[in-house]
Scaffold this active site. Structure first.
Site, PDB file in Angstrom:
ATOM      1  N   ARG A   1     -37.036  40.394  15.811  1.00 57.72           N
ATOM      2  CA  ARG A   1     -36.389  40.280  14.503  1.00 57.72           C
ATOM      3  C   ARG A   1     -34.876  40.321  14.660  1.00 57.72           C
ATOM      4  O   ARG A   1     -34.334  41.151  15.390  1.00 57.72           O
ATOM      5  CB  ARG A   1     -36.859  41.404  13.577  1.00 57.72           C
ATOM      6  CG  ARG A   1     -38.284  41.223  13.079  1.00 57.72           C
ATOM      7  CD  ARG A   1     -38.748  42.455  12.359  1.00 57.72           C
ATOM      8  NE  ARG A   1     -39.980  42.223  11.616  1.00 57.72           N
ATOM      9  CZ  ARG A   1     -40.747  43.197  11.116  1.00 57.72           C
ATOM     10  NH1 ARG A   1     -40.414  44.452  11.305  1.00 57.72           N
ATOM     11  NH2 ARG A   1     -41.848  42.905  10.460  1.00 57.72           N
TER      12      ARG A   1
ATOM     13  N   GLY B   1     -43.004  55.291  -4.931  1.00 58.39           N
ATOM     14  CA  GLY B   1     -43.764  56.521  -4.755  1.00 58.39           C
ATOM     15  C   GLY B   1     -45.104  56.464  -5.474  1.00 58.39           C
ATOM     16  O   GLY B   1     -45.377  55.552  -6.254  1.00 58.39           O
TER      17      GLY B   1
ATOM     18  N   LEU C   1     -41.569  55.993  -9.728  1.00 59.91           N
ATOM     19  CA  LEU C   1     -42.837  55.462  -9.223  1.00 59.91           C
ATOM     20  C   LEU C   1     -42.755  53.974  -8.852  1.00 59.91           C
ATOM     21  O   LEU C   1     -43.775  53.288  -8.813  1.00 59.91           O
ATOM     22  CB  LEU C   1     -43.969  55.696 -10.227  1.00 59.91           C
ATOM     23  CG  LEU C   1     -44.248  57.167 -10.569  1.00 59.91           C
ATOM     24  CD1 LEU C   1     -45.400  57.274 -11.566  1.00 59.91           C
ATOM     25  CD2 LEU C   1     -44.534  57.986  -9.324  1.00 59.91           C
TER      26      LEU C   1
ATOM     27  N   TYR D   1     -27.801  48.713   3.228  1.00 58.39           N
ATOM     28  CA  TYR D   1     -28.475  50.012   3.095  1.00 58.39           C
ATOM     29  C   TYR D   1     -27.710  51.094   3.846  1.00 58.39           C
ATOM     30  O   TYR D   1     -27.453  52.181   3.311  1.00 58.39           O
ATOM     31  CB  TYR D   1     -29.904  49.898   3.620  1.00 58.39           C
ATOM     32  CG  TYR D   1     -30.635  51.219   3.725  1.00 58.39           C
ATOM     33  CD1 TYR D   1     -31.036  51.904   2.578  1.00 58.39           C
ATOM     34  CD2 TYR D   1     -30.925  51.786   4.967  1.00 58.39           C
ATOM     35  CE1 TYR D   1     -31.707  53.116   2.667  1.00 58.39           C
ATOM     36  CE2 TYR D   1     -31.596  52.992   5.058  1.00 58.39           C
ATOM     37  CZ  TYR D   1     -31.981  53.651   3.912  1.00 58.39           C
ATOM     38  OH  TYR D   1     -32.635  54.858   3.999  1.00 58.39           O
TER      39      TYR D   1
ATOM     40  N   ALA E   1     -34.278  56.690  -3.238  1.00 57.67           N
ATOM     41  CA  ALA E   1     -33.454  55.634  -2.647  1.00 57.67           C
ATOM     42  C   ALA E   1     -34.167  54.294  -2.714  1.00 57.67           C
ATOM     43  O   ALA E   1     -35.392  54.223  -2.818  1.00 57.67           O
ATOM     44  CB  ALA E   1     -33.131  55.956  -1.183  1.00 57.67           C
TER      45      ALA E   1
ATOM     46  N   SER F   1     -29.420  58.379   6.589  1.00 55.42           N
ATOM     47  CA  SER F   1     -30.176  57.484   7.468  1.00 55.42           C
ATOM     48  C   SER F   1     -29.546  57.451   8.853  1.00 55.42           C
ATOM     49  O   SER F   1     -28.566  56.734   9.083  1.00 55.42           O
ATOM     50  CB  SER F   1     -30.219  56.071   6.871  1.00 55.42           C
ATOM     51  OG  SER F   1     -30.768  55.154   7.809  1.00 55.42           O
TER      52      SER F   1
ATOM     53  N   ASP G   1     -35.704  57.145 -13.616  1.00 60.31           N
ATOM     54  CA  ASP G   1     -34.881  56.450 -12.620  1.00 60.31           C
ATOM     55  C   ASP G   1     -33.591  57.249 -12.433  1.00 60.31           C
ATOM     56  O   ASP G   1     -33.001  57.705 -13.422  1.00 60.31           O
ATOM     57  CB  ASP G   1     -34.581  55.038 -13.138  1.00 60.31           C
ATOM     58  CG  ASP G   1     -33.933  54.135 -12.098  1.00 60.31           C
ATOM     59  OD1 ASP G   1     -32.955  54.559 -11.454  1.00 60.31           O
ATOM     60  OD2 ASP G   1     -34.389  52.989 -11.937  1.00 60.31           O
TER      61      ASP G   1
ATOM     62  N   VAL H   1     -45.300  53.449  12.771  1.00 59.31           N
ATOM     63  CA  VAL H   1     -46.456  54.328  12.984  1.00 59.31           C
ATOM     64  C   VAL H   1     -47.500  54.089  11.901  1.00 59.31           C
ATOM     65  O   VAL H   1     -48.693  53.956  12.192  1.00 59.31           O
ATOM     66  CB  VAL H   1     -46.028  55.805  13.010  1.00 59.31           C
ATOM     67  CG1 VAL H   1     -47.252  56.717  13.026  1.00 59.31           C
ATOM     68  CG2 VAL H   1     -45.149  56.094  14.226  1.00 59.31           C
TER      69      VAL H   1
END
Length: 314
Positions: free
Chosen positions: A272, A36, A33, A148, A81, A123, A58, A192
């Site tokens: 960026r 999430g 959490l 990442y 992740a 990804s 975790d 979005v």
């Protein structure tokens, strides 16, 4: 099927949990959490027949293995992740701890529990680095340019080892820019969700750069369908999950502004550093091996997403 979903209180994973429960699966969810929300699991927690169980944990925790062995899932959908690219740049060790060591912990737990497969959320936006051609196919060189992306690539390499040497089956789904209900408009969120939160409040969104940069926007329900299919198919494969269609940030803004009745121009800010100019994934391999294709048109998906955000704020 008994399934375990890591990161199950997140945007994509909670939608997957609902789909698995709807298909009659027994589902365990692991989530610490940190990003999430239990609100995303409200429908799942309404199940009173004990087919759903939540574990606040975790993925790095030594307690993970005991819990997984006790629950004995057949398939583990690994979506937990550290997913913020900027955090990975600022804190690469932390990123590796969660994404690499946490994933190894999941794989070891899967072996100890006798699970037959891990389906991993890769990804597609970072795995290939700056693409030579768009849309990108899986054969493209993997040249991630962020910690990442490096960590996601490393997990794919480890999964290959676990399959070849330890006998644990896997599928890696390289996700494009996933959007839809439950996406968080705050922090490191998809564009979005950010636009939706602002436009519904009649606040002026910011576009970084000239708005000509492109992304491959794929609706969350379509993505979840790919995960469900991968439980039984696509062993040992990396597969792109996207539409193969480039949509510019300007085109996205125009579509969402029209849907919300927003008639002002966006605000512009400097581009960026390190942002990809073009991005889209060729989903042809998933069509062959999973029988999967995206079916939600962008306008339809945006309308459903805006409806969810509007209901949430009312």
């Amino acid at each position: 099927m008994r399934a375990l979903v890591t990161g199950g209180a997140g945007f994509i994973a909670s939608t997957l949990v609902d789909r698995l429960l709807a298909e009659g699966c027994d589902v365990d969810v692991i989530d610490d959490l940190s990003t999430g929300s239990l609100a995303n699991l409200a429908d799942a927690r309404a199940h009173r027949d004990r087919r759903f169980s939540f574990h606040r944990l975790d993925v790095r925790s030594p307690a993970l293995a005991d819990m997984v062995v006790h629950r004995r899932p057949e398939v583990i959908f690994h979506l937990a992740a550290q997913a913020d690219v900027r955090v990975s740049v600022a804190r690469p060790v932390f990123d590796a701890e969660v994404n690499v060591l946490g994933s190894l912990n999941v794989c070891e737990a899967a072996l100890a529990a006798g699970a037959r497969k891990v389906v991993f959320a890769g990804s597609g936006g970072t795995l290939y680095g700056v693409p030579d051609d768009v849309p990108v196919r899986e054969a493209h060189a993997q040249r991630p340019v962020s910690p990442y992306g490096v960590s996601k690539k490393a997990v794919g390499d480890y999964l290959h080892y676990y399959r070849e040497i330890r006998g644990l089956e896997y599928t890696v789904l390289a996700l494009a820019n996933v959007y839809g209900p439950r996406q968080d408009p705050h922090g490191e969120a998809g564009v979005v969700a950010i636009f939706a939160g602002l436009l519904l409040e009649k606040r002026r969104p910011t576009i970084y750069g000239d708005g000509g940069q492109t992304r491959d926007f794929v609706f969350v329900d379509d993505v979840v369908d790919a995960f469900v299919r991968a439980a039984e198919k696509g062993g040992g494969l990396l597969m792109n999950i996207g539409t193969g269609v480039e949509t510019s940030v300007h085109q996205l803004f125009d579509a969402m502004a029209q849907l919300t009745g927003y008639d002002e121009a966006p605000r512009y800010a400097p581009e960026r550093a390190g942002e990809l100019r073009r991005s889209a994934l060729d989903p042809g391999r998933a069509a062959i091996h999973l029988g999967w294709k995206p079916w939600t048109a962008l306008d339809d998906g945006l309308a459903r997403t805006l409806e969810w955000f509007a209901d949430r704020s009312s």
